[in-house]
Scaffold this motif. Structure first.
Motif, PDB file in Angstrom:
ATOM      1  N   LEU A   1      -7.951 -51.032 -61.630  1.00 36.64           N
ATOM      2  CA  LEU A   1      -8.064 -50.080 -62.733  1.00 36.64           C
ATOM      3  C   LEU A   1      -8.269 -48.690 -62.126  1.00 36.64           C
ATOM      4  O   LEU A   1      -9.129 -48.508 -61.261  1.00 36.64           O
ATOM      5  CB  LEU A   1      -9.261 -50.427 -63.630  1.00 36.64           C
ATOM      6  N   VAL A   2      -7.476 -47.716 -62.571  1.00 34.02           N
ATOM      7  CA  VAL A   2      -7.614 -46.340 -62.087  1.00 34.02           C
ATOM      8  C   VAL A   2      -8.249 -45.513 -63.205  1.00 34.02           C
ATOM      9  O   VAL A   2      -7.761 -45.542 -64.341  1.00 34.02           O
ATOM     10  CB  VAL A   2      -6.238 -45.750 -61.702  1.00 34.02           C
ATOM     11  N   VAL A   3      -9.319 -44.815 -62.894  1.00 37.53           N
ATOM     12  CA  VAL A   3     -10.046 -44.058 -63.918  1.00 37.53           C
ATOM     13  C   VAL A   3     -10.175 -42.587 -63.517  1.00 37.53           C
ATOM     14  O   VAL A   3     -10.581 -42.285 -62.387  1.00 37.53           O
ATOM     15  CB  VAL A   3     -11.474 -44.640 -64.129  1.00 37.53           C
ATOM     16  N   HIS A   4      -9.788 -41.682 -64.389  1.00 36.84           N
ATOM     17  CA  HIS A   4     -10.147 -40.272 -64.191  1.00 36.84           C
ATOM     18  C   HIS A   4     -10.312 -39.562 -65.521  1.00 36.84           C
ATOM     19  O   HIS A   4      -9.818 -40.011 -66.552  1.00 36.84           O
ATOM     20  CB  HIS A   4      -9.155 -39.547 -63.276  1.00 36.84           C
ATOM     21  N   GLU A   5     -11.033 -38.450 -65.443  1.00 39.16           N
ATOM     22  CA  GLU A   5     -11.336 -37.684 -66.653  1.00 39.16           C
ATOM     23  C   GLU A   5     -10.144 -36.867 -67.132  1.00 39.16           C
ATOM     24  O   GLU A   5      -9.966 -36.645 -68.331  1.00 39.16           O
ATOM     25  CB  GLU A   5     -12.528 -36.749 -66.373  1.00 39.16           C
ATOM     26  N   ALA A   6      -9.316 -36.415 -66.215  1.00 43.76           N
ATOM     27  CA  ALA A   6      -8.177 -35.549 -66.577  1.00 43.76           C
ATOM     28  C   ALA A   6      -7.242 -36.270 -67.540  1.00 43.76           C
ATOM     29  O   ALA A   6      -7.158 -37.508 -67.541  1.00 43.76           O
ATOM     30  CB  ALA A   6      -7.415 -35.166 -65.306  1.00 43.76           C
ATOM     31  N   CYS A   7      -6.527 -35.506 -68.341  1.00 40.76           N
ATOM     32  CA  CYS A   7      -5.542 -36.066 -69.264  1.00 40.76           C
ATOM     33  C   CYS A   7      -4.652 -37.073 -68.533  1.00 40.76           C
ATOM     34  O   CYS A   7      -4.228 -36.821 -67.406  1.00 40.76           O
ATOM     35  CB  CYS A   7      -4.639 -34.961 -69.817  1.00 40.76           C
TER      36      CYS A   7
ATOM     37  N   PRO B   1      -6.609 -31.145 -75.671  1.00 39.08           N
ATOM     38  CA  PRO B   1      -7.580 -30.210 -75.086  1.00 39.08           C
ATOM     39  C   PRO B   1      -9.002 -30.737 -75.332  1.00 39.08           C
ATOM     40  O   PRO B   1      -9.223 -31.521 -76.257  1.00 39.08           O
ATOM     41  CB  PRO B   1      -7.335 -28.908 -75.855  1.00 39.08           C
ATOM     42  N   ILE B   2      -9.957 -30.294 -74.516  1.00 31.46           N
ATOM     43  CA  ILE B   2     -11.343 -30.749 -74.680  1.00 31.46           C
ATOM     44  C   ILE B   2     -11.939 -30.055 -75.912  1.00 31.46           C
ATOM     45  O   ILE B   2     -12.003 -28.830 -75.965  1.00 31.46           O
ATOM     46  CB  ILE B   2     -12.182 -30.411 -73.430  1.00 31.46           C
ATOM     47  N   PRO B   3     -12.380 -30.838 -76.917  1.00 30.38           N
ATOM     48  CA  PRO B   3     -12.929 -30.242 -78.147  1.00 30.38           C
ATOM     49  C   PRO B   3     -14.407 -29.859 -77.995  1.00 30.38           C
ATOM     50  O   PRO B   3     -15.074 -30.303 -77.068  1.00 30.38           O
ATOM     51  CB  PRO B   3     -12.762 -31.360 -79.168  1.00 30.38           C
ATOM     52  N   TYR B   4     -14.898 -29.094 -78.948  1.00 25.35           N
ATOM     53  CA  TYR B   4     -16.265 -28.559 -78.884  1.00 25.35           C
ATOM     54  C   TYR B   4     -17.325 -29.564 -79.347  1.00 25.35           C
ATOM     55  O   TYR B   4     -18.319 -29.793 -78.657  1.00 25.35           O
ATOM     56  CB  TYR B   4     -16.328 -27.290 -79.740  1.00 25.35           C
ATOM     57  N   ASN B   5     -17.131 -30.129 -80.518  1.00 26.23           N
ATOM     58  CA  ASN B   5     -18.134 -31.028 -81.104  1.00 26.23           C
ATOM     59  C   ASN B   5     -18.542 -32.114 -80.098  1.00 26.23           C
ATOM     60  O   ASN B   5     -17.682 -32.770 -79.517  1.00 26.23           O
ATOM     61  CB  ASN B   5     -17.527 -31.668 -82.365  1.00 26.23           C
TER      62      ASN B   5
ATOM     63  N   GLU C   1     -16.150 -34.499 -78.026  1.00 29.82           N
ATOM     64  CA  GLU C   1     -16.002 -34.223 -76.591  1.00 29.82           C
ATOM     65  C   GLU C   1     -16.236 -35.482 -75.756  1.00 29.82           C
ATOM     66  O   GLU C   1     -15.489 -35.774 -74.817  1.00 29.82           O
ATOM     67  CB  GLU C   1     -16.993 -33.123 -76.179  1.00 29.82           C
ATOM     68  N   ALA C   2     -17.263 -36.237 -76.143  1.00 28.62           N
ATOM     69  CA  ALA C   2     -17.604 -37.440 -75.377  1.00 28.62           C
ATOM     70  C   ALA C   2     -16.517 -38.504 -75.484  1.00 28.62           C
ATOM     71  O   ALA C   2     -16.339 -39.311 -74.563  1.00 28.62           O
ATOM     72  CB  ALA C   2     -18.934 -38.002 -75.863  1.00 28.62           C
ATOM     73  N   GLN C   3     -15.780 -38.499 -76.595  1.00 27.38           N
ATOM     74  CA  GLN C   3     -14.811 -39.576 -76.847  1.00 27.38           C
ATOM     75  C   GLN C   3     -13.430 -39.333 -76.256  1.00 27.38           C
ATOM     76  O   GLN C   3     -12.607 -40.241 -76.245  1.00 27.38           O
ATOM     77  CB  GLN C   3     -14.669 -39.801 -78.366  1.00 27.38           C
ATOM     78  N   VAL C   4     -13.155 -38.122 -75.783  1.00 28.37           N
ATOM     79  CA  VAL C   4     -11.799 -37.855 -75.279  1.00 28.37           C
ATOM     80  C   VAL C   4     -11.647 -38.170 -73.794  1.00 28.37           C
ATOM     81  O   VAL C   4     -10.554 -38.086 -73.245  1.00 28.37           O
ATOM     82  CB  VAL C   4     -11.328 -36.406 -75.570  1.00 28.37           C
ATOM     83  N   VAL C   5     -12.769 -38.500 -73.133  1.00 26.82           N
ATOM     84  CA  VAL C   5     -12.682 -38.885 -71.718  1.00 26.82           C
ATOM     85  C   VAL C   5     -13.101 -40.360 -71.608  1.00 26.82           C
ATOM     86  O   VAL C   5     -13.657 -40.912 -72.561  1.00 26.82           O
ATOM     87  CB  VAL C   5     -13.582 -37.995 -70.831  1.00 26.82           C
ATOM     88  N   PRO C   6     -12.830 -41.008 -70.483  1.00 27.10           N
ATOM     89  CA  PRO C   6     -13.228 -42.421 -70.355  1.00 27.10           C
ATOM     90  C   PRO C   6     -14.739 -42.601 -70.499  1.00 27.10           C
ATOM     91  O   PRO C   6     -15.520 -42.018 -69.748  1.00 27.10           O
ATOM     92  CB  PRO C   6     -12.766 -42.791 -68.936  1.00 27.10           C
TER      93      PRO C   6
END
Lengths: 319, 327
Positions: free
Chosen positions: B260-266, B301-305, B309-314
């Motif tokens: 499994l490969v994991v990263h925060e970037a899109c 894009p990374i959202p503010y709320n 914000e927490a849900q758009v990255v792994p």
């Protein structure tokens, strides 16, 4: 200030060498011997030659894509310039850069640049190193009128000014950024007034008067060493098109002809004869010397080996 | 060993190298008495003075290019870009100039510089201050790219980056700056070579390949799987994207057969694609028991709320779900 005879000869020879080099290069294009593109400075020879001849070897320059006069002014080897133009292994960049990227660190050229204003932050940094090391030498940053509208121009002049770096910004104003006249790209006629916004000295000179450019560069170097950056604008004209694919629909033949009357080489020759510095015969001999040097350079380049694909990964990274 | 923060480790690496080598200068916005936007350079201007620790105008392009020019003329500059998002403003000098200089001039010069910049989301800084742009720079030959995940790695890798004769993009992680970890005493001058991955946890059932702030998150999940006796997971931190330690990835894939490969970037165009290709193009392909899986950030894009914000990255939950799919 009267210039020594040897300096006059140097200026005249380097301008002729530049013109001969470029006219020959243009012929090589027509013969299909050149693969890429080239940007010729015919008509602008006095700018790079006048400025660079007034420098010492340890002074640094950053060049533009239209900078054969700058390189020759700084005593680059035309054999290796021509070899690079033909993409050969013996060229300055081992055939990997072409004439837009000619450099010779050994004579103080940190390289020509394919990006408009690309050399401006680099020159600023080279001058930062000079100041940090308390060097007596300066960096000359060549750029064109087009570059004066890039953000890099603003950021570099401002940074050099606040840090009082020993950098002389030399704008070769040849009136056009590719096809766009400066009348359409800026709302001022004298680019040197932009110096005021950075709190530095700015001057504008006749860019086809090699003797005056040489003398003013000597003075500018002293100013830069003492007070920090300065902007020197050399107003001149590009006789040829932007590059080899330019049909020149944006200007009239009359305009080009008018500027040709201001030919920097012709003017310098007239000055030398009028003042009895050299005879016709002596000047003809200098011209012959330049033609011979370029012929030898073509021979050197044509007889040089092509670069090998086996070496393609060389110099992507330093060890 | 003592425990110091990731930010302190970076400060120590710069300061120790600057004490030894006066060709190192440090440029950046508000790095002087302010101490840098994240406090990384606190105390440095007091020790090294204004000549070597230089507050700059807000001119990312000129700062980056000036560092390249100074590097071409004998110095070894470090540049701090306040947020890695602002590399966009410096891209011309970084990509067209610093990266290509040596090659295009036939090896005449070199550009020994480090561009440090913090990346990543999680601070509520929203779209223009939270990106992970490492794939952009990893795509450019001539640049090296480093992303450390611990204080120990940050210090050791930054020392190597400063000593390297090439432009190195050193991407720090905002959310790790205050994290503490063991680092050798100051007199112990260790460094970590660029291009060597680190096995942060050994395991035999599955390999997670990751980097940056996803490393501690993946380790947390891996421990949970171990405690529950669900699986024994190996976690590999690549540490440097360029050069990439391909052998370490391939060997681990052969050992466990599941990756499994994991990263925060899109996810789209992210560096994970490169890691997956490295494995499936190698003979490790024949050892695989399941398709290699990627888990990147959502392509937004990374959202503010904060919940968004927490849900758009792994998240730990997403990593857990992805692992269960593979096992």
């Amino acid at each position: 200030m009267k210039l020594p005879k040897a300096v006059h000869k140097e200026l005249y020879y380097k301008m002729l060498l530049t013109r001969e080099f470029e006219q020959t290069a243009a012929k090589l294009f027509i013969q299909g011997k050149v693969h890429g593109t080239a940007h010729f400075c015919i008509g602008e020879e006095a700018t790079g030659v006048g400025v660079c001849s007034a420098l010492e070897k340890e002074d640094l320059i950053t060049q533009t894509h239209r900078g054969h006069n700058q390189g020759i002014g700084k005593n680059m080897d035309i054999n290796r310039m021509m070899a690079e133009f033909l993409g050969k292994e013996t060229g300055y960049c081992k055939g990997k850069g072409g004439c837009m990227h000619i450099a010779d660190f050994s004579v103080g050229s940190l390289g020509a640049n394919g990006v408009v204003a690309g050399g401006m932050p680099i020159a600023t940094g080279a001058a930062l190193a000079q100041k940090y090391r308390k060097s007596e030498h300066i960096t000359v940053c060549f750029f064109g009128d087009g570059a004066a509208n890039e953000g890099a121009f603003h950021e570099s002049l401002n940074l050099a000014s606040v840090w009082k770096l020993p950098v002389l910004f030399v704008c070769t104003n040849n009136q056009y950024g590719m096809s766009t006249s400066i009348k359409k790209s800026m709302n001022i006629e004298d680019i040197s007034i932009r110096a005021t916004s950075y709190g530095i000295k700015g001057i504008a000179l006749d860019g086809n008067d090699v003797v005056n450019i040489y003398q003013e560069t000597k003075k500018a170097k002293e100013h830069v060493k003492e007070h920090g950056p300065m902007l020197m604008v050399l107003n001149t004209y590009r006789w040829m098109g932007h590059s080899k694919s330019d049909a020149q629909l944006y200007r009239t033949k009359e305009e080009v002809e008018q500027w040709k009357e201001q030919c920097p080489i012709k003017r310098h020759r007239a000055y030398l004869l009028e003042n009895g510095i050299f005879t016709e015969k002596e000047l003809d001999a200098v011209q012959q010397e330049a033609a011979d040097a370029v012929r030898a350079a073509v021979e050197f380049a044509e007889n040089s080996p092509e670069p090998k694909i086996e070496n393609i990964f060389d110099d992507v990274y330093a060890d | 060993m003592r425990d110091i923060t990731y930010a302190q480790a970076i400060n120590e690496a710069m300061s120790e190298e600057m004490r030894k080598d006066d060709s190192i200068i440090f440029l950046g916005e508000d790095i002087g008495v302010y101490g840098g936007a994240f406090g990384v350079s606190r105390g440095m201007i007091e020790e090294f003075g204004e000549e070597r620790v230089r507050d700059t105008p807000i001119s990312e392009l000129a700062i980056t290019g000036a560092a390249a020019g100074a590097a071409m003329n004998g110095l070894r500059p470090i540049v701090e870009i306040m947020f890695s998002d602002f590399m966009t403003l410096a891209m011309e000098q970084l990509v067209n100039q610093a990266a290509k200089n040596r090659f295009q001039f036939g090896g005449q010069g070199s550009v020994p510089m480090v561009l440090r910049a913090p990346g990543g989301s999680g601070t509520g800084a929203a779209e223009q201050h939270s990106q992970s742009l490492e794939a952009w720079v990893a795509h450019v030959p001539g640049l090296k790219v480093v992303i450390p995940s611990t204080p120990y790695d940050a210090k050791g890798l930054l020392k190597s980056a400063i000593r390297d004769n090439n432009p190195v993009v050193f991407l720090e992680q905002k959310l790790l700056y205050r994290v503490k970890g063991p680092v050798p005493e100051i007199e112990d001058d260790y460094s970590i070579p660029l291009g060597v991955a680190d096995v942060k946890r050994e395991g035999k059932d599955l390999t997670i390949i990751t980097y940056g702030r996803m490393v501690p998150r993946c380790l947390t999940v891996a421990e949970r799987f171990a405690e529950a006796k669900e699986a024994d997971i190996e976690v590999i931190d690549i540490r440097t994207l360029v050069p990439l330690d391909k052998k370490a990835l391939i060997d681990s894939a052969k050992k466990t057969g599941r990756v499994l490969v994991v990263h925060e970037a899109c996810q789209t165009g992210g560096f994970g694609g490169e890691i997956v290709s490295t494995i499936v193009e190698s003979d490790a392909f024949f050892y695989l028991d399941a398709p290699v899986k990627r888990l990147g950030g959502l392509d937004v894009p990374i959202p503010y709320n904060p919940q968004l914000e927490a849900q758009v990255v792994p998240t730990e939950e997403k990593i857990t779900a992805a692992l269960r799919e593979l096992l």
